[in-house]
Scaffold this motif. Structure first.
Motif, short mmCIF file in Angstrom:
data_model
loop_
_atom_site.label_atom_id
_atom_site.label_comp_id
_atom_site.label_asym_id
_atom_site.label_seq_id
_atom_site.Cartn_x
_atom_site.Cartn_y
_atom_site.Cartn_z
N ILE A 124 0.85 -1.19 0.00
CA ILE A 124 0.00 0.00 0.00
C ILE A 124 0.88 1.24 0.00
O ILE A 124 1.73 1.42 0.87
N TYR A 340 -4.98 6.46 0.27
CA TYR A 340 -4.09 5.31 0.09
C TYR A 340 -4.60 4.34 -0.99
O TYR A 340 -3.97 3.32 -1.24
N VAL A 342 -7.15 2.19 -1.16
CA VAL A 342 -7.33 0.84 -0.63
C VAL A 342 -8.73 0.75 -0.03
O VAL A 342 -9.25 1.71 0.55
N ASP A 387 -4.86 -5.04 -1.89
CA ASP A 387 -5.52 -3.74 -2.05
C ASP A 387 -6.75 -3.60 -1.15
O ASP A 387 -7.70 -2.90 -1.47
#
Length: 392
Positions: A124, A340, A342, A387
């Motif tokens: 990440i 980020y 994610v 992810d």
């Protein structure tokens, strides 16, 4: 040796409750090099710091700390979170640590700091400057730090997109030429429009705008979705031509000002925060004129609400910070997921309601932040895949 008197002052200092005279005492005590080491050790042992204290330039660090203490000899209130006292913040940065208040969160990342203990590195990545520019013919150009781009209208160094500051003559038969700038999750970008208006766009945002503004006509752009901070070139510089920002449920009319609009696709409300100047916010049901420091909340099925806002907190993202005030863990994770890039889910939905106050650096590793929250005993664990993250 750490005496009870000094220990009491240090506790007050860390809680931002120290009086000027107590800061004077701490200033004098820290002039002894050994005392600075005791000070560092005490913070690490007693104040929930979960990190290795790194070696740093003692003389320089001590000098900075003493200068800041001397400069800010005033009473600091415990819960002033956005403007954390600079002498406390600089010490934490120098140590390269995450610092936690009970039931509250403050994280900072020092230069050259190591990941906290028991950290597992993942793929990440921290967000960065990047965007996709869609031209009038539908073609797309990827903008990032490794690219440069130039057209007859604009140029980019990969970190900003700047349009030529040329107005065009009013030609009623001519159709305006539009470009679209799209910021993905994990991105942010700066754009200067042809009239000199500056716009900072947050993650997962899209702005539609003309490549040039016609003289004698209203300057109009559309925040299709997401969040943008606008520093509008005054109408006095453009023969009185007004400036309008359109979004899904509202129109913001501007004469020359600075304001923030948050209109994300996954949030039902639109938040407009005025930093300086004056704007008229026109919603589907009503309208209002905002004063500096006010925020309008525009909901799809109710009247517009105006509240007093913490402007620093609302616009902290533009300064490289996330600032949260009584935000739920769910809301915090939504913000982090955009930066980020994610997906974050909760195994236990009760955890979503827990609230925090605090400031996070956008340069902080996400694993660092999650580890900090885990150390507060708020969550039991977190699981990171390629992810996605699952909060347990």
């Amino acid at each position: 040796m750490l005496t009870p008197v000094i220990e009491n002052i240090i506790v007050k200092y860390l809680n931002k409750e120290a009086s000027p005279s107590e800061l004077e005492t701490l200033d004098f005590w820290l002039k002894d090099e050994a005392h600075l080491e005791i000070f560092k050790s005490y913070i690490k042992t007693n104040h929930l710091i979960d990190a290795n204290v790194l070696k740093f330039d003692t003389d320089t660090s001590k000098k900075q700390l003493l200068e800041l203490i001397s400069k800010e000899k005033k009473v600091i209130r415990l819960k002033t979170f956005y403007r954390v006292s600079s002498y406390a913040a600089v010490l934490l940065v120098m140590l390269g640590i995450g610092y936690l208040f009970k039931d509250q969160l403050f994280v900072t990342n020092g230069e050259g700091s190591n990941p906290p203990i028991n950290m597992v590195k993942s793929t990440i990545e921290i967000g960065t400057d990047k965007a996709t520019l869609t031209l009038e013919d539908g073609s797309e150009v990827v903008l990032n730090k490794n690219t440069s781009y130039k057209t007859a209208y604009a140029n980019s160094d990969g970190e900003a997109l700047v349009y030529n500051d040329d107005d065009v003559d009013d030609e009623s038969s001519a159709e305006p030429v539009y470009n679209v700038l799209t910021i993905p999750r994990g991105g942010q970008f700066f754009i200067q429009l042809a009239d000199g208006t500056k716009v900072w766009l947050n993650s997962e945002s899209q702005l539609k705008y003309p490549v040039a503004f016609a003289k004698g006509k209203t300057r109009e752009v559309t925040l299709v979705y997401g969040e943008g901070y606008f520093e509008v070139s005054p109408s006095t510089n453009h023969n009185g031509d007004a400036f309008i920002v359109q979004s899904e449920m509202q129109t913001v009319e501007v004469l020359g000002t600075q304001f923030n609009i948050k209109a994300y696709k996954d949030e039902s409300d639109i938040y407009t925060t005025l930093v300086e100047g004056k704007v008229m916010v026109n919603g589907a049901h009503d309208n209002t004129v905002l004063k500096p420091g006010q925020q309008s909340i525009n909901s799809p099925n109710s009247s517009m609400v105006v509240v007093n806002a913490d402007v620093n907190m609302e616009t902290a993202w533009r300064q490289g910070l996330f600032s949260f005030k009584e935000k739920s863990l769910k809301d915090i994770m939504i913000v982090l997921s955009r930066w980020y890039d994610v997906d974050i889910a909760f195994a236990n939905k009760d955890l979503e309601k827990i609230r925090f106050k605090g400031v996070l650096s956008k340069e902080q590793e996400l694993e660092d932040i999650l580890s900090t929250i885990k150390n507060l005993k708020v969550i039991n664990a977190y699981e990171i895949t390629k992810d996605a993250i699952l909060i347990k």
